[in-house]
Design an enzyme around this catalytic site. Structure first.
Site, PDB file in Angstrom:
ATOM      1  N   SER A 148      17.855  34.559  73.833  1.00 25.67           N
ATOM      2  CA  SER A 148      19.228  34.322  74.304  1.00 25.67           C
ATOM      3  C   SER A 148      20.167  34.071  73.121  1.00 25.67           C
ATOM      4  CB  SER A 148      19.222  33.146  75.288  1.00 25.67           C
ATOM      5  OG  SER A 148      20.402  33.139  76.064  1.00 25.67           O
ATOM      6  N   ASP A 278      16.998  39.955  84.871  1.00 25.95           N
ATOM      7  CA  ASP A 278      17.845  38.992  84.156  1.00 25.95           C
ATOM      8  C   ASP A 278      19.244  38.976  84.775  1.00 25.95           C
ATOM      9  OD1 ASP A 278      19.299  37.455  82.332  1.00 25.95           O
ATOM     10  OD2 ASP A 278      18.258  38.270  80.593  1.00 25.95           O
ATOM     11  N   HIS A 306      15.885  35.760  83.158  1.00 27.71           N
ATOM     12  CA  HIS A 306      16.325  35.463  81.796  1.00 27.71           C
ATOM     13  C   HIS A 306      15.357  34.520  81.074  1.00 27.71           C
ATOM     14  CE1 HIS A 306      19.202  35.183  78.541  1.00 27.71           C
ATOM     15  NE2 HIS A 306      19.194  33.862  78.616  1.00 27.71           N
TER      16      HIS A 306
END
Length: 337
Positions: A148, A278, A306
């Site tokens: 991320s 995601d 995610h």
């Protein structure tokens, strides 16, 4: 029953009752303490040791296991509002003889938080480079992993300090434009239009908002007790003002597409892992990276959101190990040719 035996059972029962009552009291009254104990326990169980490193007046907090050897060390960069312990679920499935380093990102957990610091993606990459130099991790090129926000930083790091790393794994990285808006991006746009940008879905302040965030980040539906949700929120609330400032910094024009702007400079062999479902960062970002980085290895995980590290830790660990083994094999073939 003999009185002495009866007394023994009473004493034994009382002795057992104390830790049980303490656990129940912690669960009901101080759930945040239980969260901290949980991470402490797993660090200890997995052999991860916490250390600090200083660069001038700046302090980095990190955990590590093993020592540098013939295989590359692995440095792991966590995502927005997380901390070094988020990697424990993957550490569990990595060999104990691998040298692993998990660092708290700038401003997070035990690493220095300063109002004067540069929290842009390039600013964070510079800080991580300082950390790497502090612990002399770049004596030999290492494998860099980021997820991320940490994936954004990792990609920029690989572009700016190519001599430091031998290979790169990006897990659902931020910093890329997308042809398809994720659920999270749509929520942000709605909040901007209603001028309620302070209600960022990734910064919960109630157990209900925490539950919503978990649903947003995960395809797998975890059944989390209310008290644990409260504990997760309690741990985060003191840091929420910082998280808001950081979030606005990394979605600013300077950082929003940092990985995209730097991906053509990435020279290291690169692995991309992304959850197909995601809802935070759309999976189409994987093809963006694949088209820009030569020989990019892309793995799309079915039935995964995610939070790849939490949802599919064993698979993620195996993919990283297989990637490193492949690179080692190719390197040996080049030497023999």
């Amino acid at each position: 029953m003999d009185l002495d035996v009866l007394n023994m059972f009473v004493i034994a029962g009382g002795t057992l009752a104390i830790p049980i009552l303490a656990f129940v009291a912690s669960f009901l009254l101080w759930p945040s303490a239980l969260i901290r104990i949980y991470y402490w326990y797993w660090r200890r169980t997995l052999g991860m040791q916490v250390r600090y490193a200083n660069y001038d007046d700046y302090q980095f907090c990190y955990s590590y296991r093993g020592r540098p050897g013939y295989r590359p060390s692995i440095l792991m960069l966590h995502g927005f509002s997380a901390h070094k312990d988020m990697w424990l679920s993957i550490v569990k499935f990595l060999p104990k003889n691998l040298h692993l380093v998990c660092v708290d990102m700038p401003g997070h957990e035990g690493t220095t938080r300063s109002a004067l610091d540069d929290y842009s993606i390039s600013g964070q990459a510079k800080r991580i480079h300082q950390f790497v130099e502090c612990i002399k991790l770049n004596r030999r090129p290492f494998h860099l992993v980021g997820t991320s926000m940490g994936g954004n930083v990792a990609g920029v790091y690989a572009a700016q300090y190519p001599e430091d790393i031998c290979s790169l794994t990006l897990i659902c990285p931020a910093g890329l434009p997308s042809t398809t808006d994720s659920k999270f991006i749509k929520q942000l746009r709605e909040l901007q239009e209603s001028e309620r940008i302070d209600r960022i879905p990734l910064i919960p302040s109630t157990p209900e908002e925490m539950a919503d965030m978990l649903k947003l980040c995960s395809y797998v539906r975890f059944k989390v007790p209310q008290q644990i949700l409260q504990g997760l929120v309690d741990v985060r609330i003191p840091h929420n003002d910082f998280y808001r400032k950081l979030f606005l910094e990394i979605v600013d024009e300077k950082s929003r597409h940092s990985l995209h702007e730097n991906m053509s400079k990435i020279q290291a062999p690169t692995q991309v892992i992304w959850g197909k479902q995601d809802q935070v960062l759309d999976v189409s970002g994987a093809s963006v990276l694949a088209s820009a980085i030569p020989d990019c290895h892309v793995y799309i995980l079915e039935n995964c959101g995610h939070s790849v590290v939490v949802e599919r830790p064993r698979k993620t660990a195996n993919l990283i190990l297989e990637f490193l083994a492949l690179l080692h094999s190719l390197d040996n073939n080049k030497k023999q040719a």
